[in-house]
Design a protein around this motif. Structure first.
Motif, PDB file in Angstrom:
ATOM      1  N   TRP A  15       0.811  -1.206   0.000  1.00  0.00           N
ATOM      2  CA  TRP A  15       0.000   0.000   0.000  1.00  0.00           C
ATOM      3  C   TRP A  15       0.845   1.256   0.000  1.00  0.00           C
ATOM      4  O   TRP A  15       0.418   2.288  -0.530  1.00  0.00           O
ATOM      5  CB  TRP A  15      -0.995  -0.027   1.156  1.00  0.00           C
ATOM      6  N   GLY A  16       2.030   1.206   0.563  1.00  0.00           N
ATOM      7  CA  GLY A  16       2.923   2.352   0.504  1.00  0.00           C
ATOM      8  C   GLY A  16       3.355   2.639  -0.920  1.00  0.00           C
ATOM      9  O   GLY A  16       3.393   3.792  -1.351  1.00  0.00           O
ATOM     10  N   LEU A  17       3.670   1.598  -1.674  1.00  0.00           N
ATOM     11  CA  LEU A  17       4.037   1.764  -3.079  1.00  0.00           C
ATOM     12  C   LEU A  17       2.867   2.353  -3.864  1.00  0.00           C
ATOM     13  O   LEU A  17       3.047   3.286  -4.649  1.00  0.00           O
ATOM     14  CB  LEU A  17       4.459   0.432  -3.686  1.00  0.00           C
ATOM     15  N   LEU A  18       1.695   1.834  -3.643  1.00  0.00           N
ATOM     16  CA  LEU A  18       0.510   2.342  -4.328  1.00  0.00           C
ATOM     17  C   LEU A  18       0.274   3.810  -3.972  1.00  0.00           C
ATOM     18  O   LEU A  18      -0.006   4.633  -4.850  1.00  0.00           O
ATOM     19  CB  LEU A  18      -0.710   1.500  -3.966  1.00  0.00           C
ATOM     20  N   TYR A  19       0.393   4.151  -2.702  1.00  0.00           N
ATOM     21  CA  TYR A  19       0.214   5.523  -2.248  1.00  0.00           C
ATOM     22  C   TYR A  19       1.207   6.457  -2.940  1.00  0.00           C
ATOM     23  O   TYR A  19       0.833   7.518  -3.445  1.00  0.00           O
ATOM     24  CB  TYR A  19       0.381   5.582  -0.721  1.00  0.00           C
ATOM     25  N   PHE A  20       2.474   6.090  -2.965  1.00  0.00           N
ATOM     26  CA  PHE A  20       3.478   6.955  -3.576  1.00  0.00           C
ATOM     27  C   PHE A  20       3.303   7.053  -5.083  1.00  0.00           C
ATOM     28  O   PHE A  20       3.566   8.105  -5.679  1.00  0.00           O
ATOM     29  CB  PHE A  20       4.894   6.505  -3.207  1.00  0.00           C
ATOM     30  N   MET A  21       2.848   5.999  -5.730  1.00  0.00           N
ATOM     31  CA  MET A  21       2.586   6.062  -7.169  1.00  0.00           C
ATOM     32  C   MET A  21       1.433   7.020  -7.460  1.00  0.00           C
ATOM     33  O   MET A  21       1.492   7.800  -8.414  1.00  0.00           O
ATOM     34  CB  MET A  21       2.293   4.668  -7.726  1.00  0.00           C
ATOM     35  N   ILE A  22       0.384   6.977  -6.641  1.00  0.00           N
ATOM     36  CA  ILE A  22      -0.741   7.888  -6.817  1.00  0.00           C
ATOM     37  C   ILE A  22      -0.298   9.331  -6.571  1.00  0.00           C
ATOM     38  O   ILE A  22      -0.659  10.239  -7.332  1.00  0.00           O
ATOM     39  CB  ILE A  22      -1.909   7.493  -5.900  1.00  0.00           C
ATOM     40  N   MET A  23       0.485   9.543  -5.529  1.00  0.00           N
ATOM     41  CA  MET A  23       0.960  10.901  -5.237  1.00  0.00           C
ATOM     42  C   MET A  23       1.873  11.415  -6.347  1.00  0.00           C
ATOM     43  O   MET A  23       1.806  12.581  -6.734  1.00  0.00           O
ATOM     44  CB  MET A  23       1.696  10.932  -3.897  1.00  0.00           C
ATOM     45  N   PHE A  24       2.737  10.552  -6.883  1.00  0.00           N
ATOM     46  CA  PHE A  24       3.608  10.953  -7.985  1.00  0.00           C
ATOM     47  C   PHE A  24       2.778  11.335  -9.203  1.00  0.00           C
ATOM     48  O   PHE A  24       3.061  12.335  -9.862  1.00  0.00           O
ATOM     49  CB  PHE A  24       4.580   9.809  -8.335  1.00  0.00           C
ATOM     50  N   GLY A  25       1.759  10.549  -9.503  1.00  0.00           N
ATOM     51  CA  GLY A  25       0.878  10.862 -10.626  1.00  0.00           C
ATOM     52  C   GLY A  25       0.156  12.188 -10.426  1.00  0.00           C
ATOM     53  O   GLY A  25       0.008  12.965 -11.370  1.00  0.00           O
ATOM     54  N   ALA A  26      -0.281  12.457  -9.197  1.00  0.00           N
ATOM     55  CA  ALA A  26      -0.976  13.713  -8.914  1.00  0.00           C
ATOM     56  C   ALA A  26      -0.033  14.907  -9.079  1.00  0.00           C
ATOM     57  O   ALA A  26      -0.413  15.926  -9.667  1.00  0.00           O
ATOM     58  CB  ALA A  26      -1.558  13.685  -7.508  1.00  0.00           C
ATOM     59  N   VAL A  27       1.175  14.794  -8.586  1.00  0.00           N
ATOM     60  CA  VAL A  27       2.153  15.882  -8.715  1.00  0.00           C
ATOM     61  C   VAL A  27       2.526  16.083 -10.185  1.00  0.00           C
ATOM     62  O   VAL A  27       2.631  17.218 -10.668  1.00  0.00           O
ATOM     63  CB  VAL A  27       3.406  15.600  -7.865  1.00  0.00           C
ATOM     64  N   LEU A  28       2.702  15.011 -10.904  1.00  0.00           N
ATOM     65  CA  LEU A  28       3.030  15.094 -12.322  1.00  0.00           C
ATOM     66  C   LEU A  28       1.893  15.752 -13.106  1.00  0.00           C
ATOM     67  O   LEU A  28       2.128  16.620 -13.961  1.00  0.00           O
ATOM     68  CB  LEU A  28       3.323  13.696 -12.878  1.00  0.00           C
ATOM     69  N   ALA A  29       0.665  15.361 -12.816  1.00  0.00           N
ATOM     70  CA  ALA A  29      -0.488  15.966 -13.487  1.00  0.00           C
ATOM     71  C   ALA A  29      -0.564  17.455 -13.165  1.00  0.00           C
ATOM     72  O   ALA A  29      -0.835  18.272 -14.049  1.00  0.00           O
ATOM     73  CB  ALA A  29      -1.774  15.254 -13.060  1.00  0.00           C
ATOM     74  N   TYR A  30      -0.321  17.837 -11.919  1.00  0.00           N
ATOM     75  CA  TYR A  30      -0.339  19.253 -11.540  1.00  0.00           C
ATOM     76  C   TYR A  30       0.741  20.029 -12.287  1.00  0.00           C
ATOM     77  O   TYR A  30       0.502  21.131 -12.776  1.00  0.00           O
ATOM     78  CB  TYR A  30      -0.138  19.398 -10.032  1.00  0.00           C
ATOM     79  N   ALA A  31       1.924  19.454 -12.367  1.00  0.00           N
ATOM     80  CA  ALA A  31       3.038  20.149 -13.014  1.00  0.00           C
ATOM     81  C   ALA A  31       2.832  20.292 -14.519  1.00  0.00           C
ATOM     82  O   ALA A  31       3.281  21.274 -15.111  1.00  0.00           O
ATOM     83  CB  ALA A  31       4.343  19.411 -12.736  1.00  0.00           C
ATOM     84  N   LEU A  32       2.160  19.349 -15.132  1.00  0.00           N
ATOM     85  CA  LEU A  32       1.989  19.378 -16.584  1.00  0.00           C
ATOM     86  C   LEU A  32       0.629  19.909 -17.030  1.00  0.00           C
ATOM     87  O   LEU A  32       0.374  19.985 -18.232  1.00  0.00           O
ATOM     88  CB  LEU A  32       2.205  17.972 -17.154  1.00  0.00           C
ATOM     89  N   TRP A  33      -0.215  20.285 -16.087  1.00  0.00           N
ATOM     90  CA  TRP A  33      -1.548  20.789 -16.434  1.00  0.00           C
ATOM     91  C   TRP A  33      -1.394  22.111 -17.193  1.00  0.00           C
ATOM     92  O   TRP A  33      -0.695  23.013 -16.747  1.00  0.00           O
ATOM     93  CB  TRP A  33      -2.351  21.003 -15.163  1.00  0.00           C
ATOM     94  N   PRO A  34      -2.027  22.239 -18.347  1.00  0.00           N
ATOM     95  CA  PRO A  34      -1.865  23.453 -19.156  1.00  0.00           C
ATOM     96  C   PRO A  34      -2.230  24.751 -18.429  1.00  0.00           C
ATOM     97  O   PRO A  34      -1.621  25.792 -18.669  1.00  0.00           O
ATOM     98  CB  PRO A  34      -2.818  23.228 -20.336  1.00  0.00           C
TER      99      PRO A  34
END
Length: 51
Positions: A15-34
């Protein structure tokens, strides 16, 4: 006690791996959001400004 530790360690790893993958995806989406591009471009120019 060893069984409890092993079970908890497996739970935390999975669950820690899943949590960090979700958080990484959220940060990446925020950084690349137009919509956020202008703010990041403005922030990148701050060191180059002469006030």
């Amino acid at each position: 006690m060893n069984e409890t530790y092993t079970a908890f360690a497996g739970f935390a790893q999975t669950w820690g791996l899943l949590y960090f993958m979700i958080m990484f995806g959220a940060v990446l989406a925020y950084a690349l959001w137009p919509k956020n591009r202008k703010g990041f471009e403005d922030a990148a120019q701050i060191p180059l400004r002469e006030d």
